[in-house]
Design a protein around this motif. Sequence first.
Motif, short mmCIF file in Angstrom:
data_model
loop_
_atom_site.label_atom_id
_atom_site.label_comp_id
_atom_site.label_asym_id
_atom_site.label_seq_id
_atom_site.Cartn_x
_atom_site.Cartn_y
_atom_site.Cartn_z
N VAL A 1 106.13 -70.16 -106.77
CA VAL A 1 104.79 -69.68 -106.37
C VAL A 1 104.12 -71.08 -105.88
CG1 VAL A 1 102.91 -68.48 -107.21
CG2 VAL A 1 104.93 -68.97 -108.64
N GLY A 2 103.31 -71.04 -104.78
CA GLY A 2 102.28 -72.07 -104.43
C GLY A 2 103.03 -73.01 -103.28
N ALA A 3 104.14 -72.49 -102.73
CA ALA A 3 104.50 -73.36 -101.80
C ALA A 3 103.55 -73.33 -100.55
CB ALA A 3 105.93 -72.76 -101.29
N GLY B 1 102.07 -77.75 -104.19
CA GLY B 1 103.35 -77.27 -103.13
C GLY B 1 104.28 -78.54 -103.45
N ALA B 2 103.71 -79.75 -103.66
CA ALA B 2 104.63 -81.00 -103.65
C ALA B 2 104.53 -81.79 -104.96
CB ALA B 2 104.62 -81.66 -102.55
N LEU B 3 103.48 -82.60 -104.95
CA LEU B 3 103.40 -83.70 -105.97
C LEU B 3 103.56 -83.33 -107.30
CD1 LEU B 3 102.17 -86.41 -106.20
CD2 LEU B 3 99.75 -85.48 -106.01
N GLU C 1 106.19 -75.03 -98.18
CA GLU C 1 106.72 -74.50 -97.16
C GLU C 1 106.72 -75.01 -95.69
OE1 GLU C 1 107.64 -71.04 -97.73
OE2 GLU C 1 108.37 -70.95 -95.96
N ASP C 2 105.55 -75.59 -95.35
CA ASP C 2 105.25 -76.00 -94.14
C ASP C 2 106.39 -77.24 -93.32
OD1 ASP C 2 104.37 -77.94 -95.53
OD2 ASP C 2 102.67 -78.55 -94.23
N GLN C 3 107.17 -77.92 -94.40
CA GLN C 3 107.99 -78.73 -94.29
C GLN C 3 109.38 -78.35 -93.94
OE1 GLN C 3 107.43 -81.74 -93.06
NE2 GLN C 3 105.30 -81.00 -93.38
P1 AMP Z 1 101.48 -83.98 -95.94
O1 AMP Z 1 99.90 -83.86 -96.64
O2 AMP Z 1 101.81 -82.84 -94.53
O3 AMP Z 1 102.05 -85.00 -95.94
O4 AMP Z 1 102.30 -82.75 -97.13
C1 AMP Z 1 102.76 -83.40 -98.25
C2 AMP Z 1 103.54 -82.23 -99.00
O5 AMP Z 1 102.58 -81.31 -99.29
C3 AMP Z 1 104.50 -81.53 -98.11
O6 AMP Z 1 105.63 -81.21 -98.99
C4 AMP Z 1 103.85 -80.40 -97.99
O7 AMP Z 1 104.92 -79.02 -97.68
C5 AMP Z 1 102.88 -79.97 -99.07
N1 AMP Z 1 101.73 -79.07 -98.95
C6 AMP Z 1 100.89 -79.54 -97.86
N2 AMP Z 1 100.00 -78.87 -97.84
C7 AMP Z 1 100.32 -77.61 -98.46
C8 AMP Z 1 99.47 -76.42 -98.88
N3 AMP Z 1 98.59 -76.04 -98.34
N4 AMP Z 1 100.36 -75.69 -99.71
C9 AMP Z 1 101.43 -76.11 -100.58
N5 AMP Z 1 102.01 -77.20 -100.12
C10 AMP Z 1 101.53 -78.21 -99.08
#
Ligand code: AMP
Length: 330
Positions: free
Chosen positions: A182-184, A21-23, A147-149
């Motif tokens: 795909v994969g958000a 989703g991010a890295l 997606e969650d952010q």
């Molecule tokens: P966090 O671990 O909450 O700091 O999230 C870091 C990044 O990873 C943010 O951009 C989140 O949206 C993304 N992220 C966290 N969990 C998921 C997931 N299950 N699927 C896709 N992206 C994710």
Amino acid sequence: MKRSLSGIKPTGNLTLGNYIGALRNFKNYQDDYENFIFVADLHALTLPIDPTFLRSNTKDIVAFYLAAGLDKDKTTIFLQSDVSAHSELNSILINYLYMGELSRMTQFKDKSSKLNHEAIGVGLFAYPVLMCCDILLYNADVVPVGEDQKQHVELARDLVHRFNTRYNKEIFVMPEAISPKVGARIMSLSDPTRKMSKSDPRGDIFLKDEPNIIRKKIMSAVTDTDTDIYYDPEHKPGISNLLQIYSALSDIDIKEAEMRFKDMHQYGEFKKIVAETVLKEIVPFQERYKSFLNNETINDVLNTGKYRASKIANKTLTKVKKTVGLYVHE
Ligand code: AMP
Ligand code: TRP
């Protein structure tokens, strides 16, 4: 040049969800954008966390950034707590957001619902304000996140509009969240109706898991009892999640992935291919991570990042202080 900014908080072990989703996407912005990637370590304090774990996890994330292809000469990699402007701007902007809008944040509702109401930290509630500061200090045009952010970035957009209108000046740039096609939102392997987060060792693939553990988790992913492989998150959440993982890591869309498996009719075979696809990407990534995980490399990257980030952030901070009427003097 346009700017891109994103960060990850060092709260738990990073997962395949964070990766997809991010890295994995962060390096895409380092050639055509001025790229800022940081560790949101102050955000990690919003829930109780072991200090030793926080420290080592912060270093891990910097090594993960480098392993994901970020180049310190092209991307400013830094710690949030190393740039005091984040906390200073937070003291100002906290006055421009409302209790109502912060109480509607999904992440706050999720996290606080698990706590005793009397013991919900103020920092957990005000977390999105600090996130707005992270984005606005660098005048980021794009914010690559899962997606969650997106909701938090929407809040930052509202704040930009509110602030610029109030002072009748373009003080902040309007940011835009961008997520992978795909994969958000990667789901848990043990309960595909729940997001993969950093908390369930059965359903979450951790980026530091041994290859055989990763294989085992994928092979035992919960699916339906049908045999057809196609994308239907509502009726086939487990298979749809695996298709998402496969598509994202193969850089193809879901339709093409469905085509590849349309005649297979065997979940076991399909899972094996998904597992191999994940390992093909993650094993070399883990090797690179290990090679970067030494104090000298990490400190060198962070010192450079702190210097570059502070310069830009302090400039924005001064502009904001002047705008709101604080007496700025040399
Ligand atoms: P966090 O671990 O909450 O700091 O999230 C870091 C990044 O990873 C943010 O951009 C989140 O949206 C993304 N992220 C966290 N969990 C998921 C997931 N299950 N699927 C896709 N992206 C994710
Ligand atoms: N809140 C984000 C998360 O939990 C991490 C984060 C903090 C972030 N500040 C940010 C992401 C600024 C993008 C931009 O995942």
